[in-house]
Design a protein around this motif. Structure first.
Motif: not given
Length: 86
Positions: A59-75
Motif C-alpha cells: 500500500c505504501r508503494e502504491k501511495l508513493k506512485v499515486e502521490n508522484y503522479n498527482i504531484e507530476k500532474k499538479l506541477i
C-alpha cells in the motif's frame, strides 16, 4: 463409600486411584489438544502479521506512485497556467 474397615479403605483407595488415572488421561489428552491448537494459532498469527506487513508495504508503494503522479500532474498544470495554456 463409608470406610468401616481395612477392606473398605482398600476399595476406596482403588476407586480413587482409578478416578485419578482417568482424570490424568483426560487431562493429558486435552492438554495435547490445547498445545496443538496453541501451535496452530501461533503459526496463523505469525503468518497474518507477515501478510499484514507485506500488505502495508505494498500500500505504501502504491501511495508513493499515486502521490508522484498527482504531484507530476499538479506541477504540469501549474506550468501550463504560468505559460498561459489554461
Amino acid at each position: 463409600m463409608e470406610l468401616k474397615d481395612f477392606l473398605s479403605m482398600k476399595e476406596a483407595l482403588k476407586e480413587l486411584d482409578q478416578k485419578i488415572i482417568k482424570f490424568n488421561d483426560t487431562y493429558l489428552k486435552k492438554r495435547k489438544e490445547i498445545d496443538a491448537l496453541e501451535i496452530e494459532y501461533d503459526t496463523l498469527s505469525k503468518e497474518l502479521i507477515l501478510w499484514l506487513l507485506k500488505y502495508a508495504v505494498n500500500c505504501r508503494e502504491k501511495l508513493k506512485v499515486e502521490n508522484y503522479n498527482i504531484e507530476k500532474k499538479l506541477i504540469k498544470e501549474n506550468l501550463d497556467i504560468k505559460r498561459g495554456k489554461l
